[in-house]
Motif scaffolding. Structure first.
Motif, PDB file in Angstrom:
ATOM      1  N   TRP A   1      15.541  36.401  -4.328  1.00  0.00           N
ATOM      2  CA  TRP A   1      16.388  37.353  -3.748  1.00  0.00           C
ATOM      3  C   TRP A   1      15.624  37.440  -2.254  1.00  0.00           C
ATOM      4  CZ3 TRP A   1      20.404  37.976  -6.428  1.00  0.00           C
ATOM      5  CH2 TRP A   1      20.372  37.787  -7.682  1.00  0.00           C
ATOM      6  N   ALA A   2      14.759  36.488  -1.780  1.00  0.00           N
ATOM      7  CA  ALA A   2      14.260  36.613  -0.573  1.00  0.00           C
ATOM      8  C   ALA A   2      15.181  36.685   0.714  1.00  0.00           C
ATOM      9  CB  ALA A   2      13.386  35.581  -0.267  1.00  0.00           C
ATOM     10  N   ASP A   3      16.177  36.238   0.833  1.00  0.00           N
ATOM     11  CA  ASP A   3      17.198  36.236   1.862  1.00  0.00           C
ATOM     12  C   ASP A   3      18.365  37.168   1.730  1.00  0.00           C
ATOM     13  OD1 ASP A   3      18.187  34.832  -0.223  1.00  0.00           O
ATOM     14  OD2 ASP A   3      19.064  33.412   1.182  1.00  0.00           O
ATOM     15  N   LEU A   4      18.099  38.107   0.825  1.00  0.00           N
ATOM     16  CA  LEU A   4      19.189  39.183   0.549  1.00  0.00           C
ATOM     17  C   LEU A   4      19.691  39.894   1.768  1.00  0.00           C
ATOM     18  CD1 LEU A   4      21.190  40.838  -1.246  1.00  0.00           C
ATOM     19  CD2 LEU A   4      19.401  42.293  -1.947  1.00  0.00           C
ATOM     20  N   SER A   5      18.473  40.281   2.714  1.00  0.00           N
ATOM     21  CA  SER A   5      18.893  41.060   3.826  1.00  0.00           C
ATOM     22  C   SER A   5      19.550  40.268   4.982  1.00  0.00           C
ATOM     23  CB  SER A   5      17.586  41.577   4.590  1.00  0.00           C
ATOM     24  OG  SER A   5      16.983  40.247   5.075  1.00  0.00           O
ATOM     25  N   ARG A   6      19.522  39.067   4.690  1.00  0.00           N
ATOM     26  CA  ARG A   6      20.558  37.982   5.598  1.00  0.00           C
ATOM     27  C   ARG A   6      21.847  38.298   5.297  1.00  0.00           C
ATOM     28  NH1 ARG A   6      18.872  33.934   8.992  1.00  0.00           N
ATOM     29  NH2 ARG A   6      16.614  33.826   9.098  1.00  0.00           N
ATOM     30  N   ARG A   7      22.088  38.231   3.799  1.00  0.00           N
ATOM     31  CA  ARG A   7      23.533  38.337   3.104  1.00  0.00           C
ATOM     32  C   ARG A   7      24.020  39.918   3.633  1.00  0.00           C
ATOM     33  NH1 ARG A   7      25.382  33.230   2.352  1.00  0.00           N
ATOM     34  NH2 ARG A   7      23.485  32.165   1.746  1.00  0.00           N
ATOM     35  N   VAL A   8      23.250  40.894   3.702  1.00  0.00           N
ATOM     36  CA  VAL A   8      23.781  42.193   4.201  1.00  0.00           C
ATOM     37  C   VAL A   8      24.119  42.139   5.611  1.00  0.00           C
ATOM     38  CG1 VAL A   8      23.078  44.442   4.377  1.00  0.00           C
ATOM     39  CG2 VAL A   8      22.314  43.355   2.095  1.00  0.00           C
ATOM     40  N   ALA A   9      23.198  41.493   6.427  1.00  0.00           N
ATOM     41  CA  ALA A   9      23.483  41.307   7.863  1.00  0.00           C
ATOM     42  C   ALA A   9      24.763  40.657   8.008  1.00  0.00           C
ATOM     43  CB  ALA A   9      22.540  40.569   8.505  1.00  0.00           C
ATOM     44  N   SER A  10      25.307  39.438   7.362  1.00  0.00           N
ATOM     45  CA  SER A  10      26.452  38.891   7.342  1.00  0.00           C
ATOM     46  C   SER A  10      27.710  39.761   7.083  1.00  0.00           C
ATOM     47  CB  SER A  10      26.427  37.746   6.571  1.00  0.00           C
ATOM     48  OG  SER A  10      25.569  36.536   6.791  1.00  0.00           O
ATOM     49  N   THR A  11      27.374  40.386   6.175  1.00  0.00           N
ATOM     50  CA  THR A  11      28.487  41.348   5.829  1.00  0.00           C
ATOM     51  C   THR A  11      28.783  42.370   6.630  1.00  0.00           C
ATOM     52  OG1 THR A  11      27.981  41.054   3.306  1.00  0.00           O
ATOM     53  CG2 THR A  11      29.453  42.955   3.844  1.00  0.00           C
ATOM     54  N   LEU A  12      27.729  42.969   7.162  1.00  0.00           N
ATOM     55  CA  LEU A  12      28.008  43.862   8.306  1.00  0.00           C
ATOM     56  C   LEU A  12      28.707  43.461   9.748  1.00  0.00           C
ATOM     57  CD1 LEU A  12      24.343  45.704   8.015  1.00  0.00           C
ATOM     58  CD2 LEU A  12      26.655  46.363   7.239  1.00  0.00           C
ATOM     59  N   VAL A  13      28.361  42.127   9.695  1.00  0.00           N
ATOM     60  CA  VAL A  13      29.038  41.814  10.777  1.00  0.00           C
ATOM     61  C   VAL A  13      30.219  41.338  10.806  1.00  0.00           C
ATOM     62  CG1 VAL A  13      29.391  39.498  12.477  1.00  0.00           C
ATOM     63  CG2 VAL A  13      26.781  40.361  11.940  1.00  0.00           C
ATOM     64  N   LEU A  14      30.685  40.916   9.590  1.00  0.00           N
ATOM     65  CA  LEU A  14      32.304  40.863   9.148  1.00  0.00           C
ATOM     66  C   LEU A  14      32.518  42.217   9.015  1.00  0.00           C
ATOM     67  CD1 LEU A  14      31.809  38.191   6.224  1.00  0.00           C
ATOM     68  CD2 LEU A  14      32.740  37.732   8.520  1.00  0.00           C
ATOM     69  N   LEU A  15      32.276  43.092   8.687  1.00  0.00           N
ATOM     70  CA  LEU A  15      32.822  44.452   8.738  1.00  0.00           C
ATOM     71  C   LEU A  15      33.073  44.810  10.094  1.00  0.00           C
ATOM     72  CD1 LEU A  15      30.981  46.182   5.822  1.00  0.00           C
ATOM     73  CD2 LEU A  15      33.418  45.559   5.765  1.00  0.00           C
ATOM     74  N   ALA A  16      32.103  44.756  10.928  1.00  0.00           N
ATOM     75  CA  ALA A  16      32.170  45.061  12.401  1.00  0.00           C
ATOM     76  C   ALA A  16      33.473  44.258  13.077  1.00  0.00           C
ATOM     77  CB  ALA A  16      30.984  44.747  13.054  1.00  0.00           C
ATOM     78  N   ILE A  17      33.577  43.193  12.734  1.00  0.00           N
ATOM     79  CA  ILE A  17      34.716  42.157  13.213  1.00  0.00           C
ATOM     80  C   ILE A  17      36.185  43.022  12.684  1.00  0.00           C
ATOM     81  CG2 ILE A  17      36.001  39.988  13.229  1.00  0.00           C
ATOM     82  CD1 ILE A  17      33.098  38.797  13.025  1.00  0.00           C
ATOM     83  N   GLY A  18      36.029  43.451  11.451  1.00  0.00           N
ATOM     84  CA  GLY A  18      37.153  43.861  10.913  1.00  0.00           C
ATOM     85  C   GLY A  18      37.501  45.401  11.440  1.00  0.00           C
ATOM     86  N   VAL A  19      36.514  46.155  11.886  1.00  0.00           N
ATOM     87  CA  VAL A  19      36.814  47.267  12.375  1.00  0.00           C
ATOM     88  C   VAL A  19      37.183  47.156  13.978  1.00  0.00           C
ATOM     89  CG1 VAL A  19      35.562  49.393  13.338  1.00  0.00           C
ATOM     90  CG2 VAL A  19      34.961  48.669  11.246  1.00  0.00           C
ATOM     91  N   LEU A  20      36.617  45.976  14.503  1.00  0.00           N
ATOM     92  CA  LEU A  20      37.279  45.803  15.819  1.00  0.00           C
ATOM     93  C   LEU A  20      38.797  45.290  15.942  1.00  0.00           C
ATOM     94  CD1 LEU A  20      36.861  44.851  18.762  1.00  0.00           C
ATOM     95  CD2 LEU A  20      36.157  42.813  18.094  1.00  0.00           C
ATOM     96  N   LEU A  21      39.095  44.644  14.864  1.00  0.00           N
ATOM     97  CA  LEU A  21      40.520  44.009  14.812  1.00  0.00           C
ATOM     98  C   LEU A  21      41.331  45.246  14.566  1.00  0.00           C
ATOM     99  CD1 LEU A  21      39.956  40.597  13.041  1.00  0.00           C
ATOM    100  CD2 LEU A  21      40.975  41.199  15.451  1.00  0.00           C
TER     101      LEU A  21
END
Length: 280
Positions: free
Chosen positions: A16-36
């Motif tokens: 689970w060492a890279d879980l934070s990277r997955r969270v970061a990916s999700t946040l970026v995608l959500l940010a794109i969704g909010v932008l759109l």
């Protein structure tokens, strides 16, 4: 204040060492969704132009432009930032909707090609074209197919990434493509397909789309996974762990945008070959 990069293996332990990277990916995608979701007209186009510029800056740095001594006739001793500005401006022009304005997308490819390392010129051109087409296509999807269609695309990517991560770590098993992604497993990859298929089926049963979502969703999911692998290949070829350090401790924008690139390209191809699903 820039956060200090935590060496691999210290940010967490075990699978689970890279879980934070997955969270970061999700946040970026959500940010794109909010932008759109909130941006329309010129603001939406400006946002996509900025995204094009950022990702081009990272691409340039991974394909030979990181060499300060490299000389380009039109730019002199140039830096990736110069090419990024040209890519952003070209995308803005292409998105004006004027006749033949889309041809501006070729400008950063043609002008930047001589500045790429000789062995990376084809790579630069292919990835550059993909970046520009995807940003251009996202605007088209938002305006012609509606916000819900774009949110469905983002939802497929997030579900694929989340299901793939957790089931892949829990179930383990054979690696999907160890030469490119040593942590990606077949179990996680298939979990992404199943999760996206279920997502499409739920939308259909809830009356939020037509039955085509059931088979198109896993195809888009698979394309997103291939986009992830393609960017992993590019980083390995460039000898870099991350596309940049724009997100302190979590890599660059291309690291978070790779699956979107594959998914949007797949949706555009499906729309060219047949009818895209309706998302209400």
């Amino acid at each position: 204040m820039t956060a200090r990069r935590i060496p691999q293996g210290q940010a967490g332990s075990g699978k689970w060492a890279d879980l934070s990277r997955r969270v970061a990916s999700t946040l970026v995608l959500l940010a794109i969704g909010v932008l759109l979701a909130v941006a329309q007209g010129p603001w939406l186009r400006l946002g996509m132009a900025v995204i094009s510029a950022i990702t081009f800056w990272e691409l340039a740095a991974m394909t030979g432009w990181r060499n300060p001594a490299r000389h380009v006739t039109l730019f002199g001793r140039s830096r990736p930032i110069a090419l990024a500005a040209i890519a952003g401006l070209s995308q803005a022009v292409a998105l004006t909707g004027l006749p033949l304005a889309w041809m501006a997308l070729a400008v950063p490819i043609l002008l930047g090609l001589p500045g790429a390392a000789r062995r990376d010129r084809a790579t630069y051109a292919l990835f550059g074209i993909a970046i520009l087409i995807v940003a251009f296509g996202l605007v088209g999807f938002r305006e012609n197919y509606g916000l819900n269609f774009v949110l469905w695309l983002m939802g497929v990517i997030i579900i694929s990434d989340t299901a793939g991560y957790f089931f892949g770590r829990m179930l383990g098993g054979p690696k999907f493509w160890p030469a490119l992604s040593p942590k990606k497993t077949w179990s996680g990859t298939v979990a992404g397909w199943i999760g996206s298929c279920l997502f499409g089926a739920i939308l259909w049963m809830a009356g939020q789309g037509d039955a085509a979502l059931i088979w198109v969703s896993p195809l888009v999911c698979f394309a997103g996974q291939m986009g992830d692998l393609a960017e992993s290949w590019l980083k390995r070829r460039a000898g870099k762990k991350d596309s940049s350090n724009l997100i302190p401790g979590h890599g660059g924008f291309m690291d978070r945008f790779d699956a979107v690139t594959g998914a949007v390209l797949a949706a555009m191809l499906i729309g060219f070959l047949t009818r895209l699903p309706v998302v209400n």
